[in-house]
Design an enzyme around this catalytic site. Sequence first.
Site, PDB file in Angstrom:
ATOM      1  N   CYS A 204       3.526  -1.038  -6.160  1.00  0.00           N
ATOM      2  CA  CYS A 204       4.767  -0.360  -5.618  1.00  0.00           C
ATOM      3  C   CYS A 204       5.450   0.259  -6.811  1.00  0.00           C
ATOM      4  O   CYS A 204       5.494  -0.466  -7.875  1.00  0.00           O
ATOM      5  CB  CYS A 204       5.677  -1.700  -5.023  1.00  0.00           C
ATOM      6  SG  CYS A 204       7.460  -1.432  -5.137  1.00  0.00           S
ATOM      7  N   GLY A 205       5.950   1.333  -6.729  1.00  0.00           N
ATOM      8  CA  GLY A 205       6.403   2.007  -7.994  1.00  0.00           C
ATOM      9  C   GLY A 205       8.100   1.287  -8.406  1.00  0.00           C
ATOM     10  O   GLY A 205       8.108   1.431  -9.431  1.00  0.00           O
ATOM     11  N   HIS A 206       8.604   1.271  -7.365  1.00  0.00           N
ATOM     12  CA  HIS A 206      10.141   0.392  -7.608  1.00  0.00           C
ATOM     13  C   HIS A 206       9.596  -0.808  -8.327  1.00  0.00           C
ATOM     14  O   HIS A 206      10.441  -1.255  -9.388  1.00  0.00           O
ATOM     15  CB  HIS A 206      10.548   0.156  -6.410  1.00  0.00           C
ATOM     16  CG  HIS A 206      11.206   1.376  -5.630  1.00  0.00           C
ATOM     17  ND1 HIS A 206      12.077   2.216  -6.448  1.00  0.00           N
ATOM     18  CD2 HIS A 206      10.891   1.922  -4.467  1.00  0.00           C
ATOM     19  CE1 HIS A 206      12.264   3.247  -5.517  1.00  0.00           C
ATOM     20  NE2 HIS A 206      11.580   3.234  -4.493  1.00  0.00           N
ATOM     21  N   CYS A 207       8.490  -1.701  -8.080  1.00  0.00           N
ATOM     22  CA  CYS A 207       8.297  -2.858  -8.457  1.00  0.00           C
ATOM     23  C   CYS A 207       8.067  -2.778  -9.959  1.00  0.00           C
ATOM     24  O   CYS A 207       8.386  -3.597 -10.904  1.00  0.00           O
ATOM     25  CB  CYS A 207       7.033  -3.758  -7.968  1.00  0.00           C
ATOM     26  SG  CYS A 207       7.492  -3.881  -6.189  1.00  0.00           S
TER      27      CYS A 207
END
Length: 641
Positions: A204-207
């Site tokens: 996950c990029g946001h993670c």
Amino acid sequence: MAFLQKITYFLLLFVLLSACLTHAEEETKEEKLEPVETTTSEESKTEEEPVNEDEIKEEDDVLVLTAKNFDNAIEKHNDILVEFYAPWCGHCKSLAPEYAKAAKKMKANDPPVAFAKVDATVHSDLAQKYDVSGYPTLKFFKKGEVHDYDGPRNEMGIIDYMKKRADPNWKPPPPAVLTLTKHNFYETIQKESLILVEFYAPWCGHCKSLAPEYEKAAQELKNNDPPIPLAKVDATEESELAKKYDVQGYPTLKVFRAGKPSEYKGERNQYAITSYMKNQVGPSSRLLSSLKAVKDMMKEKDDVTIVGFFSDEKDPLLEKYLDANNDIREEYTFVHTFDDAAKKFYDIKESSIVLFQPERFRSKYEPKHFVFEGKEATPEKLQAFYKEKMVPLVGQINTYDQEKKYSARPLCVVYYTVDFGFDNRVATQIWRKKVVEVAKDHRDITFAIANEDDFQDKLKDFGLDDSGEEINVGCFDNKGKRYRMDPEEEFSEDSFREFIEEFKAGNLKPVIKSQPVPKSNNGPVKIVVGKNFDDIVMDTSKDVLIEFYAPWCGHCKALEPVYKKVGKHFKDNKNVVIAKMDATANDVPTGYTAEGFPTIYFATAKDKKNPIKFEGQRQLDDFIKFVNDKATVSKASKEEL
């Protein structure tokens, strides 16, 4: 005579020989010059040695790195600080001279520290590899291992920070974020009185963006008094845990108090996380020991106060009250008391949860306070009660609470000089009471007063910023449109009532903030403004891809040439329109909200009220595929054929 003839003959011969020698020398010079001339020819250029792309250039003592030479530079230097920047970024431009001065001094450090920079807009793969999500982002590498730079952004601060990390004995602190699995999860959350848990996915990029901020917050909070642990769970590995706690997206953050979960409602950066979690320490309500303490606290407040009246610390309703308030403790003031005199003064007969409006906003048309009368005091029901009763008949809207308290529509706001100070409170209340007399008869509308100095932008949107009148009125309907009351020299209850009735009847013409409609709009990308939005975007015969941008936005500027190519690609397709709109200068209708720039929606011909948000990669092929996949008109045409 014979002698003279011989002399003349030899002289002529000498002259001829001299002339021949001179000519031969000139030819030799020309032959020597020919190779110099050929070095400028195109043929000789092809024979030059190729440019060494691995060579590292230097500007102001800062190494210029590219995708070709990056790995070599990292391998070559034990300690190297790298800035990922964008040429248009203002913060990057401000950092540049400080960075260069620090670079020059750290060259002479023992051990030396190299400074480098990467244009992240050109070498986007490098930026993505190192999770660069903003500019400038600094990373330092020690023996090839990458670390986040979280130090100062000035010459001496950078130098001090990097000197410590260049020390051969320096080691990064051990990770502060706990890793939880099904084997230690329940034991940990039960043991800790307060803990924040992140459910994440490795891909996950946001993670990935959150990870460094989360770790820095964890480092700070482990030294808090009392310490507050932060933990993480790989939700892709621990799917049962994710399912139990209703994890539907990544990252999801939950606050646990002795095993009981509540939603994390703060922002996702180091400072917001630390601040939010520090405020979660202790009970959600403050104990007041006497009637005087309750009265004094209310006098200080100009906002809603919620008071729990309980028998003692063992009262079952107290526990439910504290639980319900845990994840909204920043939104309201919560207090409670066991004092009998306080109960008697406020006419409270039994254990109750009571919401009080500030005295200045009470009217004879409203109760003095609101008592929760639900049979079950669940967190959901108590929070719904607070939300329903927190807005008085006519309260004051402020810049900091307009989204929280005044998001309901329709909304009518009366703008003037609102001042509850000693000298101006009487005049402020005179105008407010006129509004109250109208509001009591129109309970389906939310009414508020507002200090005009704080809302010049809103007045400008209504075209009232230069009205010159003491009182100005604007209303918002439930479709996102604005309506204004024509300014009057003397604001009266009767004229205000008439305006409200016309507003409710739908007889008023909306005020639309808009740039001028373009005289010519035949380019590959249609220009949309407030006044032609319905004509272009809401046209039910066409699918429309629309970009909402801001003129100052660097990402929007970078997208512009690609987006223009998208427009050219679909220029001859009569069923598809590619458009853009300056969201800072025009009204953006409900359903097309732009929370950041650029924001791109695809409004299909069949469903204009529910546009599809574009969230893919911003390359030409990505846009073309997205439009072709989501198109409705062109698909229908193909099916008919």
